[in-house]
Design an enzyme around this catalytic site. Structure first.
Site, PDB file in Angstrom:
ATOM      1  N   HIS A 257      -8.085   8.012   1.997  1.00 30.42           N
ATOM      2  CA  HIS A 257      -7.942   9.691   1.831  1.00 30.42           C
ATOM      3  C   HIS A 257      -8.498  10.945   1.620  1.00 30.42           C
ATOM      4  O   HIS A 257      -9.699  10.561   1.264  1.00 30.42           O
ATOM      5  CB  HIS A 257      -5.983   9.781   0.991  1.00 30.42           C
ATOM      6  CG  HIS A 257      -7.085   9.687   0.179  1.00 30.42           C
ATOM      7  ND1 HIS A 257      -6.835   7.835  -0.458  1.00 30.42           N
ATOM      8  CD2 HIS A 257      -7.211   9.837  -1.013  1.00 30.42           C
ATOM      9  CE1 HIS A 257      -6.906   7.823  -2.309  1.00 30.42           C
ATOM     10  NE2 HIS A 257      -6.957   8.727  -2.549  1.00 30.42           N
TER      11      HIS A 257
ATOM     12  N   CYS B  80       0.991  -0.774  -0.031  1.00 26.85           N
ATOM     13  CA  CYS B  80       0.115  -0.075  -0.427  1.00 26.85           C
ATOM     14  C   CYS B  80       0.210   1.391   0.281  1.00 26.85           C
ATOM     15  O   CYS B  80       1.601   1.183   0.773  1.00 26.85           O
ATOM     16  CB  CYS B  80      -0.541  -0.182   1.154  1.00 26.85           C
ATOM     17  SG  CYS B  80      -1.292   2.053   1.240  1.00 26.85           S
TER      18      CYS B  80
ATOM     19  N   CYS C 112       0.703   3.357   3.327  1.00 27.49           N
ATOM     20  CA  CYS C 112       0.900   2.361   4.710  1.00 27.49           C
ATOM     21  C   CYS C 112       2.755   3.052   3.678  1.00 27.49           C
ATOM     22  O   CYS C 112       3.607   3.377   5.850  1.00 27.49           O
ATOM     23  CB  CYS C 112       0.661   1.187   4.509  1.00 27.49           C
ATOM     24  SG  CYS C 112      -1.065   0.794   5.461  1.00 27.49           S
TER      25      CYS C 112
ATOM     26  N   HIS D  92      -6.187   3.424   0.341  1.00 28.65           N
ATOM     27  CA  HIS D  92      -5.913   3.339   1.439  1.00 28.65           C
ATOM     28  C   HIS D  92      -7.210   4.628   1.568  1.00 28.65           C
ATOM     29  O   HIS D  92      -6.757   6.175   1.139  1.00 28.65           O
ATOM     30  CB  HIS D  92      -4.686   3.704   1.605  1.00 28.65           C
ATOM     31  CG  HIS D  92      -4.523   3.919   3.117  1.00 28.65           C
ATOM     32  ND1 HIS D  92      -3.193   3.390   4.073  1.00 28.65           N
ATOM     33  CD2 HIS D  92      -4.738   5.680   4.449  1.00 28.65           C
ATOM     34  CE1 HIS D  92      -3.122   3.570   4.704  1.00 28.65           C
ATOM     35  NE2 HIS D  92      -3.834   4.579   5.524  1.00 28.65           N
TER      36      HIS D  92
END
Ligand code: AMP
Ligand code: ZN
Length: 113
Positions: A99, A4, A7, A97
């Site tokens: 956001h 990711c 990440c 992810h």
């Protein structure tokens, strides 16, 4: 989470232009800005997207909105701003992810889609 991008940014494996960080949240400048101010605000915990929010993981979302308000003041977005989260393929989410885009610094296009 393995593979990711965000990440990896959180882990410091990929550089970013950080504008805010605490134990739970990171904010950094978007690499491809769509407005004079274009900041991404993300939870440090990996959540795929807004479609994966539930009663157990939404606390961080209210904190993200508080950070957004603080950043809007810091970046002098006194005339207004926009917060956007894209979800999934049709929503145009390219990084899976969660956001939130904080956009401002100009009169933004009013078309939503
Ligand atoms: P979305 O298309 O809503 O998933 O948003 C992903 C955003 O991440 C896009 O606006 C990209 O420009 C931005 N982005 C991709 N890679 C990076 C990076 N390494 N640093 C900062 N922003 C990035
Ligand atoms: Zn992640």
């Amino acid at each position: 989470m393995d593979n990711c991008l965000f990440c990896k940014i959180i882990a410091g494996e990929i550089p970013s232009s950080k504008v805010y960080e605490d134990d739970e949240i990171l904010a950094f400048k978007d690499i491809n800005p769509m407005a004079p101010v274009h900041i991404l605000i993300i939870p440090k915990v990996h959540i795929d997207g807004a479609d994966k929010l539930n009663e157990n993981n939404t606390d961080v979302v209210s904190k993200i909105f508080a950070v957004a308000a603080k950043l809007a003041e810091e970046f002098k977005l006194e005339n207004g701003f926009r917060i956007v989260t894209n979800v999934g393929c049709d929503g145009g989410q390219t990084v899976r992810h969660l956001h939130f885009h904080l956009l401002g610094g100009k009169k933004l296009n009013t078309e939503l889609c």
